[in-house]
Scaffold this motif. Structure first.
Motif, PDB file in Angstrom:
ATOM      1  N   TRP A 187       1.393  -5.066  -6.709  1.00 36.77           N
ATOM      2  CA  TRP A 187       0.550  -6.120  -7.458  1.00 36.77           C
ATOM      3  C   TRP A 187       0.840  -6.592  -8.750  1.00 36.77           C
ATOM      4  O   TRP A 187       1.109  -7.700  -9.336  1.00 36.77           O
ATOM      5  CB  TRP A 187      -0.898  -5.796  -7.053  1.00 36.77           C
ATOM      6  CG  TRP A 187      -1.617  -6.001  -5.892  1.00 36.77           C
ATOM      7  CD1 TRP A 187      -2.033  -4.843  -5.247  1.00 36.77           C
ATOM      8  CD2 TRP A 187      -1.368  -7.164  -4.989  1.00 36.77           C
ATOM      9  NE1 TRP A 187      -2.394  -5.336  -4.009  1.00 36.77           N
ATOM     10  CE2 TRP A 187      -1.937  -6.668  -3.676  1.00 36.77           C
ATOM     11  CE3 TRP A 187      -1.122  -8.316  -5.309  1.00 36.77           C
ATOM     12  CZ2 TRP A 187      -2.394  -7.643  -2.847  1.00 36.77           C
ATOM     13  CZ3 TRP A 187      -1.177  -9.263  -4.300  1.00 36.77           C
ATOM     14  CH2 TRP A 187      -1.924  -8.948  -2.970  1.00 36.77           C
ATOM     15  N   VAL A 188       1.186  -5.667  -9.700  1.00 39.87           N
ATOM     16  CA  VAL A 188       1.596  -5.853 -11.158  1.00 39.87           C
ATOM     17  C   VAL A 188       2.940  -6.690 -10.953  1.00 39.87           C
ATOM     18  O   VAL A 188       3.108  -7.735 -11.586  1.00 39.87           O
ATOM     19  CB  VAL A 188       2.027  -4.527 -11.890  1.00 39.87           C
ATOM     20  CG1 VAL A 188       2.874  -4.909 -13.018  1.00 39.87           C
ATOM     21  CG2 VAL A 188       0.599  -3.866 -12.038  1.00 39.87           C
ATOM     22  N   GLN A 189       3.851  -6.327 -10.170  1.00 46.28           N
ATOM     23  CA  GLN A 189       5.243  -7.048  -9.772  1.00 46.28           C
ATOM     24  C   GLN A 189       4.716  -8.522  -9.502  1.00 46.28           C
ATOM     25  O   GLN A 189       5.653  -9.399 -10.026  1.00 46.28           O
ATOM     26  CB  GLN A 189       6.065  -6.452  -9.014  1.00 46.28           C
ATOM     27  CG  GLN A 189       7.483  -7.066  -8.691  1.00 46.28           C
ATOM     28  CD  GLN A 189       8.245  -7.316 -10.182  1.00 46.28           C
ATOM     29  OE1 GLN A 189       8.201  -6.266 -10.775  1.00 46.28           O
ATOM     30  NE2 GLN A 189       9.130  -8.302 -10.108  1.00 46.28           N
TER      31      GLN A 189
ATOM     32  N   LEU B 270       8.016  -7.870  -1.013  1.00 45.15           N
ATOM     33  CA  LEU B 270       7.087  -7.264  -1.775  1.00 45.15           C
ATOM     34  C   LEU B 270       5.858  -7.471  -1.737  1.00 45.15           C
ATOM     35  O   LEU B 270       4.933  -6.759  -1.694  1.00 45.15           O
ATOM     36  CB  LEU B 270       7.593  -7.394  -3.336  1.00 45.15           C
ATOM     37  CG  LEU B 270       6.774  -6.568  -4.273  1.00 45.15           C
ATOM     38  CD1 LEU B 270       6.784  -5.027  -4.201  1.00 45.15           C
ATOM     39  CD2 LEU B 270       7.039  -7.143  -5.707  1.00 45.15           C
ATOM     40  N   ILE B 271       5.547  -8.790  -1.510  1.00 44.49           N
ATOM     41  CA  ILE B 271       4.128  -9.370  -1.262  1.00 44.49           C
ATOM     42  C   ILE B 271       3.757  -8.633   0.289  1.00 44.49           C
ATOM     43  O   ILE B 271       2.605  -8.507   0.133  1.00 44.49           O
ATOM     44  CB  ILE B 271       4.199 -10.979  -1.058  1.00 44.49           C
ATOM     45  CG1 ILE B 271       4.524 -11.355  -2.461  1.00 44.49           C
ATOM     46  CG2 ILE B 271       2.906 -11.450  -0.484  1.00 44.49           C
ATOM     47  CD1 ILE B 271       4.861 -12.955  -2.538  1.00 44.49           C
ATOM     48  N   LEU B 272       4.527  -8.699   1.111  1.00 44.02           N
ATOM     49  CA  LEU B 272       4.093  -7.996   2.467  1.00 44.02           C
ATOM     50  C   LEU B 272       3.779  -6.657   2.384  1.00 44.02           C
ATOM     51  O   LEU B 272       2.710  -6.188   3.046  1.00 44.02           O
ATOM     52  CB  LEU B 272       5.176  -8.401   3.462  1.00 44.02           C
ATOM     53  CG  LEU B 272       5.233  -9.713   4.094  1.00 44.02           C
ATOM     54  CD1 LEU B 272       6.716  -9.772   4.922  1.00 44.02           C
ATOM     55  CD2 LEU B 272       4.301 -10.425   4.448  1.00 44.02           C
ATOM     56  N   VAL B 273       4.462  -5.772   1.468  1.00 41.93           N
ATOM     57  CA  VAL B 273       4.196  -4.277   1.327  1.00 41.93           C
ATOM     58  C   VAL B 273       2.799  -4.460   0.544  1.00 41.93           C
ATOM     59  O   VAL B 273       2.018  -3.514   1.220  1.00 41.93           O
ATOM     60  CB  VAL B 273       5.284  -3.828   0.395  1.00 41.93           C
ATOM     61  CG1 VAL B 273       4.615  -2.435  -0.052  1.00 41.93           C
ATOM     62  CG2 VAL B 273       6.591  -3.676   1.342  1.00 41.93           C
ATOM     63  N   ALA B 274       2.532  -5.278  -0.355  1.00 42.92           N
ATOM     64  CA  ALA B 274       1.186  -4.897  -1.116  1.00 42.92           C
ATOM     65  C   ALA B 274       0.147  -5.317  -0.053  1.00 42.92           C
ATOM     66  O   ALA B 274      -0.824  -4.810  -0.205  1.00 42.92           O
ATOM     67  CB  ALA B 274       1.252  -6.193  -2.151  1.00 42.92           C
ATOM     68  N   LEU B 275       0.453  -6.475   0.750  1.00 43.79           N
ATOM     69  CA  LEU B 275      -0.507  -6.827   1.779  1.00 43.79           C
ATOM     70  C   LEU B 275      -0.992  -5.678   2.545  1.00 43.79           C
ATOM     71  O   LEU B 275      -1.988  -5.370   2.913  1.00 43.79           O
ATOM     72  CB  LEU B 275      -0.420  -8.047   2.072  1.00 43.79           C
ATOM     73  CG  LEU B 275      -0.322  -9.402   1.493  1.00 43.79           C
ATOM     74  CD1 LEU B 275       0.272 -10.521   2.206  1.00 43.79           C
ATOM     75  CD2 LEU B 275      -1.844  -9.529   1.163  1.00 43.79           C
TER      76      LEU B 275
ATOM     77  N   MET C 189      -9.919  -9.527  -3.160  1.00 42.06           N
ATOM     78  CA  MET C 189      -9.448 -10.724  -3.866  1.00 42.06           C
ATOM     79  C   MET C 189      -7.876 -11.010  -4.309  1.00 42.06           C
ATOM     80  O   MET C 189      -7.459 -12.029  -4.101  1.00 42.06           O
ATOM     81  CB  MET C 189     -10.358 -10.727  -5.371  1.00 42.06           C
ATOM     82  CG  MET C 189     -11.845 -10.697  -5.258  1.00 42.06           C
ATOM     83  SD  MET C 189     -12.198 -12.253  -4.782  1.00 42.06           S
ATOM     84  CE  MET C 189     -11.642 -13.374  -5.987  1.00 42.06           C
ATOM     85  N   LEU C 190      -7.423  -9.789  -4.360  1.00 42.83           N
ATOM     86  CA  LEU C 190      -5.714  -9.999  -4.689  1.00 42.83           C
ATOM     87  C   LEU C 190      -5.060 -10.578  -3.349  1.00 42.83           C
ATOM     88  O   LEU C 190      -4.386 -11.502  -3.420  1.00 42.83           O
ATOM     89  CB  LEU C 190      -5.365  -8.703  -5.000  1.00 42.83           C
ATOM     90  CG  LEU C 190      -5.587  -8.173  -6.390  1.00 42.83           C
ATOM     91  CD1 LEU C 190      -5.378  -6.705  -6.546  1.00 42.83           C
ATOM     92  CD2 LEU C 190      -4.702  -8.964  -7.472  1.00 42.83           C
ATOM     93  N   CYS C 191      -5.605  -9.964  -2.185  1.00 43.61           N
ATOM     94  CA  CYS C 191      -5.093 -10.299  -0.831  1.00 43.61           C
ATOM     95  C   CYS C 191      -5.423 -11.815  -0.470  1.00 43.61           C
ATOM     96  O   CYS C 191      -4.565 -12.647  -0.024  1.00 43.61           O
ATOM     97  CB  CYS C 191      -5.676  -9.372   0.188  1.00 43.61           C
ATOM     98  SG  CYS C 191      -4.911  -7.767   0.067  1.00 43.61           S
ATOM     99  N   LEU C 192      -6.761 -12.349  -0.749  1.00 44.45           N
ATOM    100  CA  LEU C 192      -6.968 -13.356  -0.181  1.00 44.45           C
ATOM    101  C   LEU C 192      -6.330 -14.701  -1.151  1.00 44.45           C
ATOM    102  O   LEU C 192      -6.391 -15.737  -0.780  1.00 44.45           O
ATOM    103  CB  LEU C 192      -8.774 -13.559  -0.369  1.00 44.45           C
ATOM    104  CG  LEU C 192      -9.363 -12.829   0.705  1.00 44.45           C
ATOM    105  CD1 LEU C 192     -11.069 -12.716   0.167  1.00 44.45           C
ATOM    106  CD2 LEU C 192      -9.158 -13.275   2.178  1.00 44.45           C
TER     107      LEU C 192
END
Length: 362
Positions: free
Chosen positions: A83-85, A54-59, A127-130
């Motif tokens: 990102w919510v998850q 899930l993190i990879l998809v958001a990124l 900011m979310l990604c970094l």
């Protein structure tokens, strides 16, 4: 035999007694790293977060929109959901999501039209990604034995104050279990609402006898922590006059001061309890964000200290008249001992009788 093994053995016996069979894909024993119920648990690091996939998809979605400088509402809505998850494991990060919600709401979540990515949205996604490696929970962070309360006032004489008191570790762990959890819609109070809250909190309890309450019984008070505050003494820690601002902003500034003091203390990962008498501030801290841009701005201002000092803030509601931080914010002497006649259950509780708290819980 370890305590965990005893619990697992009893659980297996309970399943068998009920005629239920555990599902192998959701059953893990002696595993250091595993995925369960949408989460990734790393026992080696003591860390829990969203699953790597899930993190990879958001990124991937976020980086694609930033590099192409375009966005569509349907893609951004999907990205927001990812990102919510992820942020459910570090709620303080929710304050970074503001423009991302606004543009999707304005365009509609299914609109496929591609548009130019605004700079404010670019900043949020970056900011979310970094900080993606910070969006998780340290399972080994202990609950601090120091309980804090903060308070603030607005108007012509603004003031912010904070007090602290040390409690037995078993007691603070039980308080942490009953901290306020995620709230709903949170906005700033109007001046009239803030004044009405203060007036209600300081009203004479004698005008509300039990026979006037439905069923003739007093219902459990959601702000029972005030009675715990009455049963212990407090030490003043800070008091200052902030620049004029809305009362909810001032209340958040008090929490920001607390978090920054903890970050400077280099005390390691900690779960910190703080009592607050503003429902608005209790709501946005437990949720991680507010619909108010002004409140979100303050939340963002002390997010780095929470993330990089590994501080987890847990909030408990307290009525204004029982808030011990009311004294230092008014530049008055702090009560260092318990009040003359505290509630019996609260006295027993702070001295280690954990079952006493059931007297006030719903």
């Amino acid at each position: 035999e370890m305590a965990d093994d005893v619990v697992l053995r009893r659980s297996a016996a309970a399943y068998a007694a009920a005629g239920l069979a555990p599902k192998p894909s959701k059953r893990f024993r002696k595993e250091a790293v595993f995925n369960v119920v949408g989460a990734r648990v790393d026992g080696r690091q003591g860390w829990v977060s969203a699953k790597i996939e899930l993190i990879l998809v958001a990124l991937a979605l976020s980086v694609q929109m930033v590099t192409s400088r375009t966005w569509s509402s349907s893609i951004l809505a999907t990205t927001n959901a990812c990102w919510v998850q992820i942020l459910l494991y570090r709620r303080a990060g929710f304050c970074l999501l503001e423009r991302a919600y606004q543009v999707v709401t304005a365009a509609g979540p299914t609109d496929p039209t591609w548009r130019t990515l605004p700079p404010s949205l670019t900043d949020e996604l970056l900011m979310l990604c970094l900080n993606v490696s910070s969006w998780g929970t340290d399972l080994r962070a202990s609950v601090s034995p120091d309980v804090w309360c903060t308070d603030a006032s607005g108007g012509g004489r603004p003031g912010v104050g904070g007090v602290t008191s040390e409690l037995p570790r078993r007691v603070v762990q039980e308080l942490w279990r009953h901290r306020v959890r995620r709230g709903g819609y949170v906005r700033k109070e109007s001046s009239a609402e803030a004044a009405a809250r203060r007036l209600e909190d300081f009203a004479d309890d004698a005008v509300f006898p039990g026979e006037l309450i439905e069923g003739g019984e007093v219902k459990p008070d959601g702000r029972w922590f005030g009675e715990v505050c009455d049963a212990i003494g407090w030490s003043p820690t800070f008091s200052y006059a902030p620049p004029p601002a809305h009362i909810n902003i001032q209340e958040l500034r008090g929490v920001r001061t607390l978090v920054r003091r903890l970050a400077r203390s280099d005390s390691g990962p900690r779960r910190q309890l703080v009592g607050i008498d503003s429902n608005v501030v209790v709501g946005c801290l437990s949720k991680g964000r507010s619909s108010s841009r002004d409140l979100n701005r303050v939340l963002r201002s002390f997010l780095p200290e929470q993330v990089f000092a590994d501080i987890y803030v847990g909030v408990l509601g307290v009525s204004s008249k029982q808030n011990p931080a009311d004294a230092p914010r008014r530049r008055r002497r702090t009560r260092r001992l318990a009040i003359d006649a505290p509630q019996e259950w609260a006295v027993r509780f702070v001295h280690g009788d954990l079952a006493a708290i059931t007297a006030v819980l719903p």
